[in-house]
Scaffold this motif. Structure first.
Motif, PDB file in Angstrom:
ATOM      1  N   ASP A   1      -2.710  54.759  64.353  1.00 19.07           N
ATOM      2  CA  ASP A   1      -2.058  54.417  65.394  1.00 19.07           C
ATOM      3  C   ASP A   1      -1.412  53.096  64.985  1.00 19.07           C
ATOM      4  OD1 ASP A   1      -2.560  56.424  67.565  1.00 19.07           O
ATOM      5  OD2 ASP A   1      -4.551  55.731  67.287  1.00 19.07           O
ATOM      6  N   TYR A   2      -0.356  52.900  65.526  1.00 22.14           N
ATOM      7  CA  TYR A   2       0.485  51.361  65.034  1.00 22.14           C
ATOM      8  C   TYR A   2       1.362  51.088  66.286  1.00 22.14           C
ATOM      9  CZ  TYR A   2       0.230  53.177  60.257  1.00 22.14           C
ATOM     10  OH  TYR A   2      -0.200  53.506  59.174  1.00 22.14           O
ATOM     11  N   HIS A   3       1.761  49.720  66.095  1.00 28.29           N
ATOM     12  CA  HIS A   3       2.578  49.159  67.099  1.00 28.29           C
ATOM     13  C   HIS A   3       3.684  48.550  66.047  1.00 28.29           C
ATOM     14  CE1 HIS A   3      -0.335  47.852  70.650  1.00 28.29           C
ATOM     15  NE2 HIS A   3       0.217  49.172  70.534  1.00 28.29           N
ATOM     16  N   ALA A   4       4.967  48.453  66.603  1.00 29.15           N
ATOM     17  CA  ALA A   4       5.822  47.764  66.129  1.00 29.15           C
ATOM     18  C   ALA A   4       6.621  46.994  66.861  1.00 29.15           C
ATOM     19  CB  ALA A   4       7.249  48.898  65.643  1.00 29.15           C
ATOM     20  N   HIS A   5       6.635  45.627  66.591  1.00 26.39           N
ATOM     21  CA  HIS A   5       7.081  44.338  67.296  1.00 26.39           C
ATOM     22  C   HIS A   5       8.623  44.098  66.749  1.00 26.39           C
ATOM     23  CE1 HIS A   5       3.242  43.799  69.511  1.00 26.39           C
ATOM     24  NE2 HIS A   5       2.808  44.251  68.594  1.00 26.39           N
ATOM     25  N   PHE A   6       9.515  44.089  67.554  1.00 28.02           N
ATOM     26  CA  PHE A   6      10.862  43.733  67.372  1.00 28.02           C
ATOM     27  C   PHE A   6      11.087  42.243  67.690  1.00 28.02           C
ATOM     28  CE2 PHE A   6      10.524  48.184  67.382  1.00 28.02           C
ATOM     29  CZ  PHE A   6      11.473  48.630  66.225  1.00 28.02           C
ATOM     30  N   TYR A   7      11.501  41.283  66.997  1.00 32.11           N
ATOM     31  CA  TYR A   7      11.837  39.998  67.331  1.00 32.11           C
ATOM     32  C   TYR A   7      13.280  39.726  67.344  1.00 32.11           C
ATOM     33  CZ  TYR A   7       6.701  39.548  66.123  1.00 32.11           C
ATOM     34  OH  TYR A   7       5.474  39.965  66.172  1.00 32.11           O
ATOM     35  N   PHE A   8      13.501  39.112  68.401  1.00 32.06           N
ATOM     36  CA  PHE A   8      15.225  38.733  68.671  1.00 32.06           C
ATOM     37  C   PHE A   8      15.201  37.271  69.251  1.00 32.06           C
ATOM     38  CE2 PHE A   8      13.498  41.043  72.189  1.00 32.06           C
ATOM     39  CZ  PHE A   8      13.914  40.452  73.306  1.00 32.06           C
ATOM     40  N   ASP A   9      16.307  36.915  69.284  1.00 34.01           N
ATOM     41  CA  ASP A   9      16.698  35.670  70.143  1.00 34.01           C
ATOM     42  C   ASP A   9      18.171  36.036  70.970  1.00 34.01           C
ATOM     43  OD1 ASP A   9      18.794  35.711  68.177  1.00 34.01           O
ATOM     44  OD2 ASP A   9      17.763  34.044  67.187  1.00 34.01           O
ATOM     45  N   GLU A  10      18.634  34.969  71.456  1.00 35.73           N
ATOM     46  CA  GLU A  10      20.056  34.991  72.466  1.00 35.73           C
ATOM     47  C   GLU A  10      20.910  35.802  71.282  1.00 35.73           C
ATOM     48  OE1 GLU A  10      21.251  31.816  74.389  1.00 35.73           O
ATOM     49  OE2 GLU A  10      19.182  31.086  74.775  1.00 35.73           O
ATOM     50  N   SER A  11      21.222  35.502  70.087  1.00 38.28           N
ATOM     51  CA  SER A  11      22.243  36.044  69.162  1.00 38.28           C
ATOM     52  C   SER A  11      22.103  37.719  68.908  1.00 38.28           C
ATOM     53  CB  SER A  11      22.286  35.243  67.906  1.00 38.28           C
ATOM     54  OG  SER A  11      21.261  35.430  67.188  1.00 38.28           O
ATOM     55  N   SER A  12      20.690  38.170  69.169  1.00 39.71           N
ATOM     56  CA  SER A  12      20.576  39.604  68.789  1.00 39.71           C
ATOM     57  C   SER A  12      20.104  40.041  69.888  1.00 39.71           C
ATOM     58  CB  SER A  12      19.504  39.475  67.532  1.00 39.71           C
ATOM     59  OG  SER A  12      18.376  38.892  68.015  1.00 39.71           O
ATOM     60  N   LEU A  13      20.059  39.680  71.427  1.00 43.21           N
ATOM     61  CA  LEU A  13      19.765  40.209  72.412  1.00 43.21           C
ATOM     62  C   LEU A  13      20.160  41.636  72.850  1.00 43.21           C
ATOM     63  CD1 LEU A  13      18.095  38.837  75.378  1.00 43.21           C
ATOM     64  CD2 LEU A  13      20.542  39.568  76.042  1.00 43.21           C
ATOM     65  N   VAL A  14      21.535  41.632  72.535  1.00 46.09           N
ATOM     66  CA  VAL A  14      22.266  42.996  73.053  1.00 46.09           C
ATOM     67  C   VAL A  14      21.827  43.753  72.089  1.00 46.09           C
ATOM     68  CG1 VAL A  14      24.580  44.062  73.132  1.00 46.09           C
ATOM     69  CG2 VAL A  14      24.266  41.760  74.221  1.00 46.09           C
ATOM     70  N   HIS A  15      21.760  43.405  70.704  1.00 40.35           N
ATOM     71  CA  HIS A  15      21.195  44.578  69.715  1.00 40.35           C
ATOM     72  C   HIS A  15      19.686  45.145  70.205  1.00 40.35           C
ATOM     73  CE1 HIS A  15      21.033  47.094  66.416  1.00 40.35           C
ATOM     74  NE2 HIS A  15      19.799  46.186  65.564  1.00 40.35           N
ATOM     75  N   ALA A  16      18.924  44.150  70.390  1.00 39.61           N
ATOM     76  CA  ALA A  16      17.489  44.340  70.884  1.00 39.61           C
ATOM     77  C   ALA A  16      17.405  45.322  71.990  1.00 39.61           C
ATOM     78  CB  ALA A  16      16.758  43.079  70.877  1.00 39.61           C
ATOM     79  N   LYS A  17      18.283  45.161  72.917  1.00 40.58           N
ATOM     80  CA  LYS A  17      18.265  45.923  74.173  1.00 40.58           C
ATOM     81  C   LYS A  17      18.556  47.269  73.822  1.00 40.58           C
ATOM     82  CE  LYS A  17      18.913  42.633  77.888  1.00 40.58           C
ATOM     83  NZ  LYS A  17      19.690  42.213  79.001  1.00 40.58           N
ATOM     84  N   ALA A  18      19.666  47.508  72.838  1.00 39.64           N
ATOM     85  CA  ALA A  18      20.143  48.933  72.472  1.00 39.64           C
ATOM     86  C   ALA A  18      19.027  49.531  71.878  1.00 39.64           C
ATOM     87  CB  ALA A  18      21.412  48.896  71.583  1.00 39.64           C
ATOM     88  N   LEU A  19      18.272  48.788  70.770  1.00 43.37           N
ATOM     89  CA  LEU A  19      17.244  49.545  69.911  1.00 43.37           C
ATOM     90  C   LEU A  19      16.181  49.922  71.098  1.00 43.37           C
ATOM     91  CD1 LEU A  19      16.591  46.798  67.059  1.00 43.37           C
ATOM     92  CD2 LEU A  19      17.460  49.217  66.778  1.00 43.37           C
ATOM     93  N   ARG A  20      15.776  49.046  71.968  1.00 48.12           N
ATOM     94  CA  ARG A  20      14.559  49.556  72.726  1.00 48.12           C
ATOM     95  C   ARG A  20      15.010  50.879  73.428  1.00 48.12           C
ATOM     96  NH1 ARG A  20      13.178  48.467  77.930  1.00 48.12           N
ATOM     97  NH2 ARG A  20      10.861  48.383  78.192  1.00 48.12           N
ATOM     98  N   LYS A  21      16.351  50.867  74.021  1.00 50.63           N
ATOM     99  CA  LYS A  21      16.733  52.027  74.744  1.00 50.63           C
ATOM    100  C   LYS A  21      16.661  53.297  73.820  1.00 50.63           C
ATOM    101  CE  LYS A  21      20.512  53.764  77.513  1.00 50.63           C
ATOM    102  NZ  LYS A  21      21.925  53.479  77.962  1.00 50.63           N
ATOM    103  N   ASN A  22      17.185  53.007  72.741  1.00 53.84           N
ATOM    104  CA  ASN A  22      17.155  54.537  71.581  1.00 53.84           C
ATOM    105  C   ASN A  22      15.875  54.621  71.432  1.00 53.84           C
ATOM    106  OD1 ASN A  22      20.000  54.337  71.983  1.00 53.84           O
ATOM    107  ND2 ASN A  22      20.265  53.031  69.877  1.00 53.84           N
ATOM    108  N   ILE A  23      14.872  53.851  71.018  1.00 54.35           N
ATOM    109  CA  ILE A  23      13.499  54.248  70.742  1.00 54.35           C
ATOM    110  C   ILE A  23      13.043  54.912  71.912  1.00 54.35           C
ATOM    111  CG2 ILE A  23      11.362  53.134  70.315  1.00 54.35           C
ATOM    112  CD1 ILE A  23      12.767  50.734  68.794  1.00 54.35           C
TER     113      ILE A  23
END
Length: 112
Positions: free
Chosen positions: A10-32
């Motif tokens: 079993d695994y976890h993947a932690h995705f790290y982002f900031d204000e500049s990558s917030l929109v992309h991080a939201k899209a990644l989370r939704k797609n995952i």
């Protein structure tokens, strides 16, 4: 970058982002969640636990590894991703059993 190795159940993947990558991080989370069907945790816009930056987590298994990890490599677009085993030993999971996609982030291990 070394190719991640599938060596745990079993695994976890932690995705790290900031204000500049917030929109992309939201899209990644939704797609995952919606496209890949993996469990995703909260969308944290503050440090949580040992994670010193904004982050979200996805859970996956060894059976998912060969699909999920290449997907992350292709879609992360500069976001650092911590892959770690989930063995029940949080300290080892966040120190010995880690693999990175992108630049490593220094974790706050004081909680362990």
């Amino acid at each position: 970058m070394d190719t991640p190795v599938n060596s745990h159940a079993d695994y976890h993947a932690h995705f790290y982002f900031d204000e500049s990558s917030l929109v992309h991080a939201k899209a990644l989370r939704k797609n995952i969640s919606e496209e890949l069907g993996f469990y995703v945790g909260n969308f944290n816009t503050k440090p949580v636990g040992p994670h010193p930056q904004w982050s979200f987590q996805a859970s996956f298994t060894a059976d998912d590894f060969e699909v999920f990890v290449p997907w992350c490599i292709e879609h992360r677009q500069g976001i650092s991703v911590l892959l770690h085993a989930v063995t029940g030993d949080d300290l080892r999971d966040h120190t010995e059993y880690v693999q990175w996609l992108g630049a490593p982030i220094t974790l706050d291990l004081s909680r362990f």
